[in-house]
Design a protein around this motif. Structure first.
Motif, short mmCIF file in Angstrom:
data_model
loop_
_atom_site.label_atom_id
_atom_site.label_comp_id
_atom_site.label_asym_id
_atom_site.label_seq_id
_atom_site.Cartn_x
_atom_site.Cartn_y
_atom_site.Cartn_z
N PHE A 65 -0.29 -1.45 -6.79
CA PHE A 65 1.16 -1.21 -6.76
C PHE A 65 1.63 -1.49 -5.33
N ALA A 66 2.44 -2.53 -5.19
CA ALA A 66 2.64 -3.11 -3.86
C ALA A 66 4.09 -3.12 -3.43
N ASN A 67 4.31 -2.82 -2.17
CA ASN A 67 5.57 -3.08 -1.50
C ASN A 67 5.21 -3.59 -0.10
N PRO A 68 4.89 -4.88 -0.02
CA PRO A 68 4.28 -5.40 1.21
C PRO A 68 5.28 -5.81 2.27
N GLY A 69 4.76 -5.99 3.48
CA GLY A 69 5.52 -6.52 4.60
C GLY A 69 4.66 -7.54 5.34
N THR A 70 5.12 -7.90 6.53
CA THR A 70 4.47 -8.97 7.26
C THR A 70 2.97 -8.71 7.48
N SER A 71 2.63 -7.50 7.86
CA SER A 71 1.23 -7.22 8.19
C SER A 71 0.33 -7.23 6.95
N GLU A 72 0.91 -7.32 5.77
CA GLU A 72 0.12 -7.36 4.53
C GLU A 72 0.12 -8.75 3.90
N MET A 73 0.62 -9.74 4.59
CA MET A 73 0.79 -11.06 3.96
C MET A 73 -0.55 -11.71 3.58
N HIS A 74 -1.58 -11.46 4.38
CA HIS A 74 -2.87 -12.05 4.00
C HIS A 74 -3.47 -11.38 2.77
N PHE A 75 -3.23 -10.09 2.61
CA PHE A 75 -3.65 -9.40 1.39
C PHE A 75 -2.91 -9.99 0.19
N VAL A 76 -1.61 -10.17 0.36
CA VAL A 76 -0.79 -10.73 -0.72
C VAL A 76 -1.30 -12.12 -1.10
N ALA A 77 -1.56 -12.94 -0.09
CA ALA A 77 -2.06 -14.30 -0.36
C ALA A 77 -3.42 -14.25 -1.05
N ALA A 78 -4.23 -13.26 -0.72
CA ALA A 78 -5.58 -13.17 -1.29
C ALA A 78 -5.56 -12.88 -2.78
N LEU A 79 -4.44 -12.38 -3.30
CA LEU A 79 -4.38 -12.10 -4.75
C LEU A 79 -4.50 -13.37 -5.57
N ASP A 80 -4.12 -14.50 -4.95
CA ASP A 80 -4.32 -15.78 -5.65
C ASP A 80 -5.73 -16.33 -5.47
N PRO A 114 -16.33 13.90 -6.76
CA PRO A 114 -15.35 14.97 -6.82
C PRO A 114 -15.21 15.71 -5.48
N PRO A 115 -13.99 16.24 -5.25
CA PRO A 115 -12.81 16.16 -6.10
C PRO A 115 -12.10 14.82 -5.97
N GLY A 116 -11.43 14.40 -7.03
CA GLY A 116 -10.60 13.21 -6.97
C GLY A 116 -9.58 13.38 -5.86
N SER A 117 -9.39 12.34 -5.08
CA SER A 117 -8.47 12.51 -3.95
C SER A 117 -7.86 11.18 -3.53
N VAL A 118 -6.94 11.28 -2.60
CA VAL A 118 -6.29 10.12 -2.03
C VAL A 118 -7.16 9.60 -0.89
N ALA A 119 -7.50 8.33 -0.93
CA ALA A 119 -8.25 7.69 0.16
C ALA A 119 -7.36 6.62 0.77
N THR A 120 -7.27 6.61 2.08
CA THR A 120 -6.32 5.71 2.74
C THR A 120 -7.05 4.84 3.77
N LEU A 121 -6.92 3.54 3.58
CA LEU A 121 -7.56 2.58 4.47
C LEU A 121 -6.48 1.88 5.29
N LEU A 122 -6.56 1.99 6.62
CA LEU A 122 -5.60 1.36 7.51
C LEU A 122 -6.18 0.02 7.96
N VAL A 123 -5.45 -1.04 7.71
CA VAL A 123 -5.99 -2.39 7.91
C VAL A 123 -5.13 -3.16 8.91
N PRO A 124 -5.59 -3.27 10.15
CA PRO A 124 -4.84 -4.07 11.13
C PRO A 124 -4.72 -5.53 10.67
N ALA A 125 -3.59 -6.15 11.01
CA ALA A 125 -3.32 -7.50 10.52
C ALA A 125 -4.41 -8.49 10.95
#
Lengths: 520, 520
Positions: free
Chosen positions: B21-36, B150-161
């Motif tokens: 579920f995405a709402n990307p910006g400039t720093s995520e453009m390579h991730f977006v491109a990788a979907l293809d 367990p327990p199920g939780s939110v995991a957050t990965l910070l990815v520098p551009a």
């Protein structure tokens, strides 16, 4: 005896705060009730916290004093953080009142319990949790003083519910002085700047913060005229005063190549209320700097000094017989034909009312606006200082409340509008004189450009799908009417001009959907 | 050689993540491109980050595995925090991918720079910033493993551009096992629980987390039948399986007086996936506890143990010839006359389709729903676990993607809907089979009740104005159509029943605005 919430409202009112952008919950109910007991604080309901904080930013930029917000626990503050980030970057004074669970309730880890302090500190120059009802009045005063600065900043007061509902006697603390402080200036820094400006050329002044309007801007123009230095300002100024009769200030370009070209050959860059410019994002193979090699960078005032006073002192030191040449009045013709970003800008330049407050979150659709409006009657231009989109419509709410006698024009991109569209409802409720131009290009157009800039050139259909807003098309006329704001759609330049003219004439809010092609 | 973003997408896909579920910006453009470039990860565009994170919560609750989100820097994460708070309280596995500035860019303090880590840690059980492209694949796997718990939780990965755009060789790290772990159970805790249940009465089981659906719920029902203990669940369960043929579970009431009455006289409360219950908010003169004095509270499993396995072991220990009595099928008559929360609930009970997923953020308008739907065909009921409103419509998006063969019914209050209404656009874009019932009572009705509960009884016109949504009325039909979702308005019970019936029949999204009076 008053309860804590009543003394908190009193403390805010005594410190000069007269508006509260609110989205309250249970833990804020005593504050809400106190609005009837204590006169002087106008509650403005917002349907989402990002509207409340963005409105406080817009209000603070125009009023020069803080508005308060009323937010509900950690999630309420979280929803408001993006626009508080913009306020932080703008140096806007804002006072957040964030309700929290009663102190004895916090250890129970109830469903809404979270780490509010950590959230608050990411955007606030000052954060405090009040533990005793008797401290609330003076904590409110301290929050207002901290918000004023300098530098202007976000101050966040965390108020446990029981501290609000407990009876509050007189506080034992001394009264806190609030209001803007008389400016401190470093005479040495001003003298060094004067000497460097006399001995170095070409030089440029880079203005930001308080230097882009009012006395600071006028002093900067005198300095530039006397020394031959160029006048530039930050790419995204908080409040730029401009138009016919005012100093002409070039905005530093967003793209690295354009900004570098603007600064090429500059030997001295004097910062006044601005930080040394860097690129907005990093790009492969670039180092993020814009200032050319060999250019000396100097600050006229640090963040805690008064940049306006520093510029006035500097203008006095370097003064000469050369007077600034003001911007000549010049408006574009009313456009005809296809509706594009360029023709829409011409219509805006042709019609912009005197003393308008322009809130600009038009993004790529707005690149023609600065040129088309440069010679329009005097106006203020507010921009997206922190890059967190969804700022424009909320800031327009706040600007309209801060400057009720001035027309507000919100120039808004479709993608950004959808972050905080709920602001339209508050415009309708408060019958604010805001005209919204909604640039509907049906794409996150800036990201199409950024996709190329970062070198992710082989974008396929899945990538492009994530930058596209056309499936389905958003109907902003229906969305605005659904929130009580009259709205019409323009698809030709003539239509847009007529609709904009009418919208600017009429009181109260109005939205004109301006359908434009995306930037190629 | 693949770049970091491509290996990150590969890592997610290899670990079983198939939606982003995405709402990307400039720093995520390579991730977006990788979907293809990398097949297997479906990008779903959301117009606001709170929609993305709420969708991930709804998806995770129904799929039992994490979705990923793609968020843009600190403000993007901030916009998603409220629904991540709900996911944290639900124990939902979620993997956030948050883009950050390139590492060399961070020190320049560009406009979008902020303290992302502090934001992330307020909601995440696991947070990491990746510094080398070669680590991204294994960091993705570790994030997924951490999300499962367990327990199920939110995991957050910070990815520098720059970590995204740099070429990534093979990682030197060992592969990380992902997927749910085989459950650990404390035999001693289970034996103690069995002994206490045999020796103490009256007793009650309080179910939460994984114990409110599937094998855990069925085991709990066998324990209750064998021991005579009552079956209760948390006030706001993440996913409660219910309806005809299933165990009947009473939900603990929201109001302290009602919840205390439910537990009055109970001598043993056995927690299974739930924490000891406390009041949602603090109120003057109350201590926040609900469990009666003298009631022993015991846990069948701690947060890192497998509550389903613990309940099955306990059911085996206490088993008897008494079998659970399932809920009998029973539907209300189709209602006639005035449209109220009560008659709307009857219509929903009369029409609820088999295997529906109900996302309930109806708040005060929904208090008749549990009774009216108790005997409807089997269905799942998802609630607002963390109290951060604006969860329902996004969660419905995620639930519909996780369970594409099941009808989704979103029961949504007007005030809450306005937080994340942008979810409707994603429903239209993805043509999700979601029927939205929008309870329009034109007030923050719950706050009228809370205003009384906290003792702020002397509410005047200014206070009441901040709880009122009727000036102007929101037109949810126009708002839904403006985002591409067909919509109609009902003002009588007959109209509502006909419109709901039709909406449930038709594929794709549909909204029925249900105009009801506020709770007295």
């Amino acid at each position: 005896m008053p309860n804590g919430a009543q003394t908190l409202v009193e403390g805010l009112v005594d410190a000069g705060v007269d508006v509260c952008f609110a989205n309250p919950g249970t833990s804020e109910m005593h504050f809400v009730a106190a609005l009837d007991d204590v006169p002087g604080l106008r509650g403005v309901l917002c349907l989402f916290e990002g509207v409340a904080t963005g409105a406080a930013d817009g209000y603070g930029r125009m009023a020069g004093k803080p508005a308060s917000t009323l937010l509900h626990l950690g999630p309420g503050l979280a929803n408001g953080l993006a626009n508080l980030h913009n306020a932080r970057r703008a140096g806007t004074p804002v006072v957040n009142v964030v309700g929290d669970h009663a102190l004895h309730h916090k250890r129970l880890d109830a469903p809404l319990e979270s780490d509010i302090g950590s959230l608050a500190r990411t955007v606030s120059g000052w954060t405090r949790r009040t533990y005793r009802a008797t401290d609330l009045a003076s904590d409110a005063a301290e929050a207002v003083a901290a918000a004023y600065g300098p530098p202007g900043s976000v101050a966040t007061l965390l108020v446990p519910a029981d501290v609000s509902w407990t009876e509050a006697g007189k506080s034992g603390r001394p009264p806190v002085r609030t209001g803007p402080r008389p400016g401190a200036v470093s005479a040495a820094a001003v003298e060094e700047a004067a000497g460097m400006l006399r001995s170095t050329e070409p030089a440029a002044l880079l203005l930001g913060g308080a230097a882009t309007h009012g006395r600071g801007l006028r002093a900067a123009a005198r300095i530039a005229a006397a020394t031959g230095a160029r006048l530039l300002c930050e790419t995204f100024p908080a409040r730029l005063e401009r138009g016919a009769g005012l100093p002409t200030v070039g905005r530093l370009a967003y793209r690295e190549a354009d900004a570098s070209a603007q600064l090429a050959g500059t030997r001295l860059l004097l910062l006044a209320g601005a930080a040394e410019p860097v690129t907005f994002f990093a790009y492969p193979g670039q180092n993020g700097r814009i200032v050319p090699d060999g250019c000396r960078v100097l600050s006229a005032a640090t963040g805690t000094e008064d940049v306006t006073a520093a510029l006035e002192a500097l203008a006095e030191l370097v003064k000469s017989d050369v007077t600034p040449v003001p911007q000549a009045p010049l408006r574009p013709e009313r456009p005809t034909g296809a509706l594009t970003g360029e023709s829409a800008a011409a219509a805006i330049g042709a019609l912009l009312p005197e003393h308008a407050v322009v809130v600009d979150e038009a993004n790529t659709s707005g690149i023609w606006l600065p040129a088309a409006t440069a010679g329009a009657p005097p106006h203020d231009w507010l921009t997206l200082t922190g890059g967190a989109i969804g700022q424009g419509l909320p800031a327009a709410v706040g600007a309209a409340l801060a400057a009720p006698d001035r027309p507000v024009l919100a120039l808004e991109a479709d993608g950004s509008a959808m972050y905080t569209l709920q602001a339209l409802w508050t415009m309708a409720r408060e019958q604010l004189d805001v005209t919204v131009v909604l640039f509907d290009n049906r794409a996150y157009s800036v990201l199409n450009l950024e996709l190329q800039s970062v070198g992710a050139t082989a974008a396929g259909p899945r990538a492009n799908d994530l930058l596209d807003l056309s499936r389905p098309d958003l109907d902003f006329v229906a969305l605005a009417r659904g929130m009580g704001v009259p709205a019409e759609r323009a698809v030709t330049a003539e239509q847009f001009t007529v609709l904009l003219d009418r919208a600017l004439e009429e009181p109260g809010p109005c939205l004109v959907e301006c359908v434009v092609p995306p930037l190629a």
